[in-house]
Design an enzyme around this catalytic site. Structure first.
Site, PDB file in Angstrom:
ATOM      1  N   LYS A   1       0.832  -1.211   0.000  1.00 32.60           N
ATOM      2  CA  LYS A   1       0.000   0.000   0.000  1.00 32.60           C
ATOM      3  C   LYS A   1       0.861   1.253   0.000  1.00 32.60           C
ATOM      4  O   LYS A   1       0.607   2.198  -0.733  1.00 32.60           O
ATOM      5  CB  LYS A   1      -0.940  -0.024   1.210  1.00 32.60           C
ATOM      6  CG  LYS A   1      -1.948   1.112   1.223  1.00 32.60           C
ATOM      7  CD  LYS A   1      -2.998   0.918   2.308  1.00 32.60           C
ATOM      8  CE  LYS A   1      -4.081   1.976   2.215  1.00 32.60           C
ATOM      9  NZ  LYS A   1      -5.165   1.755   3.198  1.00 32.60           N
TER      10      LYS A   1
ATOM     11  N   GLU B   1       9.675  -5.838   4.579  1.00 33.54           N
ATOM     12  CA  GLU B   1       9.759  -7.220   4.121  1.00 33.54           C
ATOM     13  C   GLU B   1       9.522  -7.299   2.609  1.00 33.54           C
ATOM     14  O   GLU B   1      10.239  -7.991   1.878  1.00 33.54           O
ATOM     15  CB  GLU B   1       8.724  -8.093   4.855  1.00 33.54           C
ATOM     16  CG  GLU B   1       8.922  -8.177   6.354  1.00 33.54           C
ATOM     17  CD  GLU B   1       8.075  -7.170   7.113  1.00 33.54           C
ATOM     18  OE1 GLU B   1       7.783  -7.425   8.297  1.00 33.54           O
ATOM     19  OE2 GLU B   1       7.702  -6.119   6.522  1.00 33.54           O
TER      20      GLU B   1
ATOM     21  N   GLY C   1      -5.541  -3.033   4.001  1.00 28.52           N
ATOM     22  CA  GLY C   1      -4.743  -4.152   3.520  1.00 28.52           C
ATOM     23  C   GLY C   1      -5.456  -5.483   3.565  1.00 28.52           C
ATOM     24  O   GLY C   1      -5.462  -6.243   2.584  1.00 28.52           O
ATOM     25  N   ARG C   2      -6.069  -5.814   4.694  1.00 32.81           N
ATOM     26  CA  ARG C   2      -6.708  -7.121   4.825  1.00 32.81           C
ATOM     27  C   ARG C   2      -8.061  -7.181   4.124  1.00 32.81           C
ATOM     28  O   ARG C   2      -8.711  -8.225   4.114  1.00 32.81           O
ATOM     29  CB  ARG C   2      -6.831  -7.504   6.297  1.00 32.81           C
ATOM     30  CG  ARG C   2      -7.619  -6.532   7.155  1.00 32.81           C
ATOM     31  CD  ARG C   2      -7.454  -6.864   8.635  1.00 32.81           C
ATOM     32  NE  ARG C   2      -8.051  -5.867   9.511  1.00 32.81           N
ATOM     33  CZ  ARG C   2      -7.482  -4.720   9.849  1.00 32.81           C
ATOM     34  NH1 ARG C   2      -6.299  -4.385   9.352  1.00 32.81           N
ATOM     35  NH2 ARG C   2      -8.088  -3.877  10.676  1.00 32.81           N
TER      36      ARG C   2
ATOM     37  N   GLU D   1      -6.786  -9.231  13.604  1.00 27.71           N
ATOM     38  CA  GLU D   1      -6.225  -7.907  13.410  1.00 27.71           C
ATOM     39  C   GLU D   1      -7.322  -6.848  13.437  1.00 27.71           C
ATOM     40  O   GLU D   1      -7.104  -5.716  13.878  1.00 27.71           O
ATOM     41  CB  GLU D   1      -5.453  -7.835  12.098  1.00 27.71           C
ATOM     42  CG  GLU D   1      -4.638  -6.554  11.936  1.00 27.71           C
ATOM     43  CD  GLU D   1      -3.623  -6.634  10.820  1.00 27.71           C
ATOM     44  OE1 GLU D   1      -2.491  -7.100  11.078  1.00 27.71           O
ATOM     45  OE2 GLU D   1      -3.961  -6.252   9.685  1.00 27.71           O
TER      46      GLU D   1
ATOM     47  N   HIS E   1      -7.729 -36.178  13.183  1.00 30.87           N
ATOM     48  CA  HIS E   1      -6.719 -37.047  13.782  1.00 30.87           C
ATOM     49  C   HIS E   1      -5.650 -36.243  14.513  1.00 30.87           C
ATOM     50  O   HIS E   1      -4.589 -36.775  14.839  1.00 30.87           O
ATOM     51  CB  HIS E   1      -6.080 -37.927  12.697  1.00 30.87           C
ATOM     52  CG  HIS E   1      -7.054 -38.857  12.053  1.00 30.87           C
ATOM     53  ND1 HIS E   1      -7.248 -40.152  12.483  1.00 30.87           N
ATOM     54  CD2 HIS E   1      -7.915 -38.669  11.028  1.00 30.87           C
ATOM     55  CE1 HIS E   1      -8.178 -40.732  11.745  1.00 30.87           C
ATOM     56  NE2 HIS E   1      -8.596 -39.861  10.852  1.00 30.87           N
TER      57      HIS E   1
ATOM     58  N   LYS F   1       7.564  -3.817  15.042  1.00 28.78           N
ATOM     59  CA  LYS F   1       8.287  -3.401  13.840  1.00 28.78           C
ATOM     60  C   LYS F   1       9.206  -2.217  14.139  1.00 28.78           C
ATOM     61  O   LYS F   1      10.330  -2.139  13.603  1.00 28.78           O
ATOM     62  CB  LYS F   1       7.296  -3.048  12.735  1.00 28.78           C
ATOM     63  CG  LYS F   1       6.515  -4.242  12.206  1.00 28.78           C
ATOM     64  CD  LYS F   1       5.818  -3.944  10.899  1.00 28.78           C
ATOM     65  CE  LYS F   1       4.726  -2.930  11.025  1.00 28.78           C
ATOM     66  NZ  LYS F   1       3.993  -2.743   9.757  1.00 28.78           N
TER      67      LYS F   1
END
Length: 506
Positions: free
Chosen positions: A193, A199, A252-253, A338, A369, A479
């Site tokens: 964005k 990263e 963003g999400r 978030e 399982h 961060k």
């Protein structure tokens, strides 16, 4: 006023699931809804069955009163009108406009952006940029989780382009993608964005170095930028004709519907991506136009609030009985935790009671399982969502899919019914809740509706709790400290200092 409503909710009788079914012959009809995505049969249908939760008429009526007291209708209207619903950052949240539902000018802007994205996708697939077999998409958070989920879910029968989504700064993740690609036929999509995410930009630089090391002519000509900061992309070196912008008001999400969905369109082709948007729009219109407990995302939020606030449940589990949806629990973790993992309301005052539960899950039948022991016989009460498709995603013998669905439905039945035994180790207490979302088929449209349902469910929960689901300041502190470590000169607690020394970073 809401305190009184919560007091009333806490005072309501809490019958068992078996008692609820025995006492209301219409229960299934009330709480199991077939949602048709549109008049076109190709868009499909989804069944939302919340009958095996502890919601009943009395609780739904009380939650509807709570929704009124929290001005759910007003908050919902503000969301679709493009008004500021993220007060801490002074922003609207206009992801629905990307699907064609929202403020008129925002919908038009999104349409203009989509036209540019579609043109670039179609040009690349026609060979206008040479042979393109691979796409490395670098992003993180919503810029990676959404595209990874959508490609995994919808490109099972073969991608038009081989897409690799890389989010982790760990070089192992990027090296795995690079090993699978031919640099001469690979494109790079940078999804950020702000176009400053460390990263993402570090991974992007490494891909560019890989291009150069392998003598790719014009490496920057192999790059597409997906961003709300096009000027930053130009400064970085991307040609403005290959910058696909999206609006600052798209979080963003919630950004999969914007140009962040470029790798999905590359894998599927634009017509399928348009169908994906249409399926989400159908859910948008339902959420916008339906009131009370008939509103599917709001009904789900009522159940979520019941279990967190009234039954003390700290987690919610999601199990996809479809391998193509294996990444859905990961996606929902970010979307829900978030968005709603907050301790203050939108006005800055403390929240009374718990907010978002911890979202977790896996894939059936593998999870049976691994973790279902705790669900059936453990001391934690965990509401479960099961998600499955009637149509199989494979061409193998029908036994595979019949066994898969039989197990899915059996787990919900077993959680509810339980089984008595004189041997305590073999006794199942039962009365454990589950909901089932059953798609007739996993298509771009039904998948779009499924994701939009969870977005609106998250928003509805936020309204009922009075919190802002659109900021995420909790991710910033770590961060910032990481940047201090990189810069050097800062001191930390003895444990952190020892770890830095041991790793040779200090």
């Amino acid at each position: 006023m809401t305190d009184a409503i919560w007091d009333a909710l806490k005072g309501l009788a809490k019958p068992s699931l078996t008692e609820l079914f025995d006492g209301d012959s219409q229960r299934l009809d009330k709480l199991s809804t077939r949602f048709e995505l549109g008049e076109e049969e190709t868009l499909g249908e989804i069944r939302f069955d919340w009958s095996k939760t502890h919601l009943d008429d009395a609780h739904i009526a009380a939650f509807e009163e709570l929704a009124g007291a929290m001005d759910f209708a007003g908050r919902r209207a503000a969301l679709f009108a493009g008004e500021i619903v993220n007060p801490t950052e002074g922003r609207a949240a206009e992801h629905t406009a990307q699907r064609g539902v929202g403020k008129e000018e925002s919908v038009q802007l999104a349409l203009d952006y989509h036209h540019k994205t579609a043109a670039i996708v179609e040009a690349i697939l026609r060979g206008a940029m040479g042979e393109v077999k691979h796409l490395i998409h670098v992003g993180i958070g919503g810029s990676a989780l959404g595209p990874a989920l959508a490609v995994d879910a919808l490109a099972e029968e073969g991608s038009l382009v081989d897409v690799h989504v890389v989010s982790n700064i760990d070089g192992v993740a990027l090296e795995r993608a690079l090993r699978a690609c031919d640099p001469q036929t690979t494109m790079l999509a940078i999804a950020s964005k702000t176009f400053t995410t460390i990263e993402t930009m570090t991974n992007a630089e490494s891909v560019m170095n890989w291009f150069r090391e392998n003598e790719v002519a014009d490496p920057y000509g192999r790059v597409v930028a997906l961003t709300a900061s096009p000027e930053k992309a130009v400064e970085w070196g991307v040609d403005e004709t290959r910058i696909l912008p999206f609006s600052e008001s798209v979080g963003g999400r919630y950004s999969l519907w914007s140009s962040i969905g470029f790798p999905v369109a590359m894998a599927l082709g634009w017509p399928d991506f348009a169908e994906f948007l249409a399926g989400a729009a159908a859910m948008d219109e339902h959420f916008r136009d339906t009131d009370g407990g008939d509103n599917l995302p709001l009904r789900a939020a009522f159940a979520d609030q019941y279990y967190t606030r009234l039954r003390g449940c700290q987690t919610r589990a999601v199990f996809a009985y479809d391998q193509r949806l294996a990444l859905l629990p990961d996606y929902l973790q970010q979307l829900e935790m978030e968005s709603n993992g907050k301790s203050v309301k939108a006005d800055g005052t403390p929240v009374e009671g718990p907010t978002a539960p911890i979202t977790w899950g896996g894939v059936g039948t593998d999870a049976q399982h691994a973790v279902f022991q705790l669900l059936h016989q453990g001391t934690n009460l965990v509401p479960v969502d099961f998600i499955a498709c009637i149509a199989p995603g494979d061409d193998l013998a029908e036994d595979h899919h019949r066994i898969l669905l039989s197990n899915c439905f059996a787990q919900g039945a077993a959680l509810m019914a339980g089984k008595a035994s004189d041997d305590a180790a073999r006794a199942y207490p039962g009365d454990r809740p589950s909901a089932t979302i059953l798609l007739d088929d996993l298509t771009p449209a039904t998948f779009g509706a499924l994701v939009a349902f969870h977005e609106h469910r998250t928003f509805a929960n936020a309204v009922l709790m009075g919190i802002n689901p659109f900021d995420q300041f909790g991710v910033e502190l770590g961060k910032a400290i990481a940047k201090q470590i990189e810069k050097g000169g800062a001191t930390f607690d003895p444990s952190t200092e020892a770890l830095l020394q041991a790793a040779g970073i200090a």
